[in-house]
Design an enzyme around this catalytic site. Structure first.
Site, PDB file in Angstrom:
ATOM      1  N   ARG A   1     -27.705 -90.456 -23.797  1.00  0.00           N
ATOM      2  CA  ARG A   1     -26.290 -90.239 -23.509  1.00  0.00           C
ATOM      3  C   ARG A   1     -25.771 -89.173 -24.485  1.00  0.00           C
ATOM      4  NH1 ARG A   1     -22.744 -95.028 -25.210  1.00  0.00           N
ATOM      5  NH2 ARG A   1     -23.645 -96.047 -23.391  1.00  0.00           N
TER       6      ARG A   1
ATOM      7  N   ASP B   1     -25.419 -97.299 -28.990  1.00  0.00           N
ATOM      8  CA  ASP B   1     -24.306 -96.395 -29.289  1.00  0.00           C
ATOM      9  C   ASP B   1     -24.568 -95.632 -30.586  1.00  0.00           C
ATOM     10  OD1 ASP B   1     -22.862 -97.215 -27.086  1.00  0.00           O
ATOM     11  OD2 ASP B   1     -21.450 -98.464 -28.199  1.00  0.00           O
TER      12      ASP B   1
HETATM   13  C1  LIG Z   1     -19.564 -93.387 -21.670  1.00  0.00           C
HETATM   14  C2  LIG Z   1     -19.179 -92.931 -23.035  1.00  0.00           C
HETATM   15  C3  LIG Z   1     -19.820 -93.460 -24.126  1.00  0.00           C
HETATM   16  C4  LIG Z   1     -19.492 -93.014 -25.410  1.00  0.00           C
HETATM   17  N1  LIG Z   1     -20.208 -93.475 -26.482  1.00  0.00           N
HETATM   18  C5  LIG Z   1     -19.962 -92.941 -27.713  1.00  0.00           C
HETATM   19  C6  LIG Z   1     -20.774 -93.279 -28.821  1.00  0.00           C
HETATM   20  O1  LIG Z   1     -21.728 -94.051 -28.724  1.00  0.00           O
HETATM   21  N2  LIG Z   1     -20.475 -92.715 -30.022  1.00  0.00           N
HETATM   22  C7  LIG Z   1     -19.431 -91.824 -30.183  1.00  0.00           C
HETATM   23  O2  LIG Z   1     -19.219 -91.322 -31.289  1.00  0.00           O
HETATM   24  N3  LIG Z   1     -18.628 -91.514 -29.142  1.00  0.00           N
HETATM   25  C8  LIG Z   1     -18.865 -92.046 -27.917  1.00  0.00           C
HETATM   26  N4  LIG Z   1     -18.065 -91.692 -26.867  1.00  0.00           N
HETATM   27  C9  LIG Z   1     -16.772 -90.986 -27.107  1.00  0.00           C
HETATM   28  C10 LIG Z   1     -16.948 -89.489 -27.139  1.00  0.00           C
HETATM   29  O3  LIG Z   1     -17.677 -89.103 -28.269  1.00  0.00           O
HETATM   30  C11 LIG Z   1     -15.584 -88.777 -27.149  1.00  0.00           C
HETATM   31  O4  LIG Z   1     -14.878 -89.143 -28.285  1.00  0.00           O
HETATM   32  C12 LIG Z   1     -14.723 -89.060 -25.932  1.00  0.00           C
HETATM   33  O5  LIG Z   1     -15.485 -89.130 -24.762  1.00  0.00           O
HETATM   34  C13 LIG Z   1     -13.692 -87.948 -25.731  1.00  0.00           C
HETATM   35  O6  LIG Z   1     -14.346 -86.714 -25.541  1.00  0.00           O
HETATM   36  P1  LIG Z   1     -14.424 -85.961 -24.116  1.00  0.00           P
HETATM   37  O7  LIG Z   1     -15.808 -85.422 -23.996  1.00  0.00           O
HETATM   38  O8  LIG Z   1     -14.012 -86.870 -23.049  1.00  0.00           O
HETATM   39  O9  LIG Z   1     -13.504 -84.704 -24.261  1.00  0.00           O
HETATM   40  P2  LIG Z   1     -11.974 -84.558 -24.675  1.00  0.00           P
HETATM   41  O10 LIG Z   1     -11.783 -83.091 -24.897  1.00  0.00           O
HETATM   42  O11 LIG Z   1     -11.610 -85.475 -25.785  1.00  0.00           O
HETATM   43  O12 LIG Z   1     -11.198 -85.016 -23.369  1.00  0.00           O
HETATM   44  C14 LIG Z   1     -11.170 -84.287 -22.177  1.00  0.00           C
HETATM   45  C15 LIG Z   1     -10.079 -84.861 -21.285  1.00  0.00           C
HETATM   46  O13 LIG Z   1     -10.374 -86.213 -20.972  1.00  0.00           O
HETATM   47  C16 LIG Z   1      -9.223 -87.034 -21.029  1.00  0.00           C
HETATM   48  N5  LIG Z   1      -9.348 -87.991 -22.155  1.00  0.00           N
HETATM   49  C17 LIG Z   1     -10.272 -87.970 -23.139  1.00  0.00           C
HETATM   50  N6  LIG Z   1     -10.113 -89.008 -23.987  1.00  0.00           N
HETATM   51  C18 LIG Z   1      -9.043 -89.680 -23.549  1.00  0.00           C
HETATM   52  C19 LIG Z   1      -8.370 -90.856 -23.989  1.00  0.00           C
HETATM   53  N7  LIG Z   1      -8.770 -91.534 -25.072  1.00  0.00           N
HETATM   54  N8  LIG Z   1      -7.295 -91.294 -23.288  1.00  0.00           N
HETATM   55  C20 LIG Z   1      -6.875 -90.631 -22.187  1.00  0.00           C
HETATM   56  N9  LIG Z   1      -7.476 -89.498 -21.722  1.00  0.00           N
HETATM   57  C21 LIG Z   1      -8.542 -89.040 -22.373  1.00  0.00           C
HETATM   58  C22 LIG Z   1      -8.071 -86.091 -21.216  1.00  0.00           C
HETATM   59  O14 LIG Z   1      -7.624 -85.676 -19.948  1.00  0.00           O
HETATM   60  C23 LIG Z   1      -8.711 -84.938 -21.956  1.00  0.00           C
HETATM   61  O15 LIG Z   1      -8.000 -83.731 -21.810  1.00  0.00           O
HETATM   62  C24 LIG Z   1     -18.423 -92.080 -25.581  1.00  0.00           C
HETATM   63  C25 LIG Z   1     -17.784 -91.540 -24.461  1.00  0.00           C
HETATM   64  C26 LIG Z   1     -18.144 -91.943 -23.201  1.00  0.00           C
HETATM   65  C27 LIG Z   1     -17.452 -91.321 -22.030  1.00  0.00           C
END
Ligand SMILES: Cc1cc2nc3c(=O)[nH]c(=O)nc-3n(C[C@H](O)[C@H](O)[C@H](O)COP(=O)(O)OP(=O)(O)OC[C@H]3O[C@@H](n4cnc5c(N)ncnc54)[C@H](O)[C@@H]3O)c2cc1C
Length: 313
Positions: free
Chosen positions: A189, A141
């Site tokens: 990722r 991560d």
């Molecule tokens: C498999 C995976 C691994 C990850 N690993 C890391 C990592 O190692 N380090 C790191 O910094 N970040 C990590 N993240 C988190 C990532 O950086 C984002 O903070 C997170 O995915 C939200 O961004 P988004 O791209 O989904 O877009 P966003 O614009 O935040 O979300 C798009 C849409 O998704 C839905 N959504 C998003 N988040 C939520 C929530 N919490 N609850 C409910 N609905 C939601 C909503 O409908 C929103 O409108 C990871 C995410 C995923 C999916």
């Protein structure tokens, strides 16, 4: 970007806030939505159900910023048992359908005051050795930007021995494109990034983060590696689909990833359409940091918790 995000992420670092939130029984319902359980006994049925629905999984044993060597050792021991359990659930007919563990180097000792990065590197090597024997993948991560360089140094070192080791790049960092170019031959990722970062190192506006994500995605999809498209954002999911078609990438050469408890119908839709769809499944009792990052991403998640806390005080 959501204006509450920096405030929630700042509060997440406060021990007093942690005591209030973790001591409130009503928090349990929210935790259950995002966390598969406190231990492996609760985790395993969740994993089985996800696998039965044609989704892949990456399991994270919750914990971060360990400053105690014994705790880092206990984390390694838990991951070794976890890898054993996941190996038993692997489908060896399909090489890309392997189970995976996700791990934070700060949970393996990176933040220890003496020799932290070296201890974390050695611990990661122990996990990769076991994972290689078991046929399970490992992805490291990404944490806050102060750890990025040390984490990628460890990844480069361990990748020399275990080329399938995955790493995470955060599109909100100014350095992301350059890192994508360097690592485009690996299992990467790509996510937006979940920490509170200063403007000197990270894009602050959500449009800028999305643009950076698209540039990074184009690099990874055009590279020789295995892109892991970690997002719930419909715009980015569509872009990945289009780039995969343009670059001739089949479902065995990239995957979508989402977090446990978020956009479940969309996860099922992508899996049913024949895509590799991996769900990141956290478990364990150290859920506070993980939960606050999920709350910061979506104020609607927070409203329920705040109401409960206010009515308690
Ligand atoms: C498999 C995976 C691994 C990850 N690993 C890391 C990592 O190692 N380090 C790191 O910094 N970040 C990590 N993240 C988190 C990532 O950086 C984002 O903070 C997170 O995915 C939200 O961004 P988004 O791209 O989904 O877009 P966003 O614009 O935040 O979300 C798009 C849409 O998704 C839905 N959504 C998003 N988040 C939520 C929530 N919490 N609850 C409910 N609905 C939601 C909503 O409908 C929103 O409108 C990871 C995410 C995923 C999916």
């Amino acid at each position: 970007m959501n204006p509450l995000r920096p405030i929630i992420l700042a509060a997440s670092a406060s021990p007093r806030m942690q005591r209030i939130v973790t001591g409130t029984p009503v928090t349990a319902a929210i935790v259950r939505r995002f966390v598969a359980g406190a231990g492996r006994a609760e985790l395993i049925p969740v994993v089985r159900e996800l696998l039965a629905s044609r989704r892949l999984i990456s399991v994270d044993f919750l914990g971060e910023n360990t400053t105690d060597r014994a705790q880092a050792d206990a984390t390694v021991a838990e991951y070794l048992s976890l890898i054993n359990d996941l190996a038993a659930m692997n489908d060896f007919r399909d090489a890309t359908a392997r189970t995976e563990v996700s791990v934070k180097l700060s949970a393996l000792g990176q933040a220890l005051p003496v020799d932290g990065p070296a201890i974390a590197t050695e611990n990661l090597r122990i996990l990769c050795t076991k994972a290689a024997q078991a046929g399970v993948w490992v992805t490291v991560d990404a944490e806050d930007h102060t750890t990025t360089e040390a984490t990628l140094t460890t990844v480069r070192e361990v990748c020399a021995e275990f080329p399938w080791l995955g790493a995470v790049l955060q599109a909100y960092l100014h350095r992301a494109e350059e890192d994508c170019r360097e690592l485009s031959g690996s299992r990467i990722r790509l996510c937006k990034g979940a920490y509170r970062e200063p403007h000197t190192v990270a894009y602050q506006r959500s449009a800028e983060v999305t643009d950076s994500y698209l540039r990074c995605l184009e690099i990874l999809m055009g590279g020789a590696g295995y892109p892991m498209v970690a997002t719930h954002d419909p715009v980015l999911i569509l872009a990945a689909e289009q780039l995969a078609a343009e670059t001739g990438r089949g479902p065995d050469r990239f995957e979508y990833q989402m977090l446990y408890g978020i956009r479940d119908p969309e996860q099922l839709r992508l899996a049913a359409a024949g895509n590799a769809m991996r769900v990141y499944v956290p478990y364990g009792s150290q859920w506070y940091g993980y939960l606050t990052r999920r709350l910061a991403e979506r104020p609607a998640n927070l409203t329920f918790l705040l109401r409960a806390l206010v009515s308690k005080s």
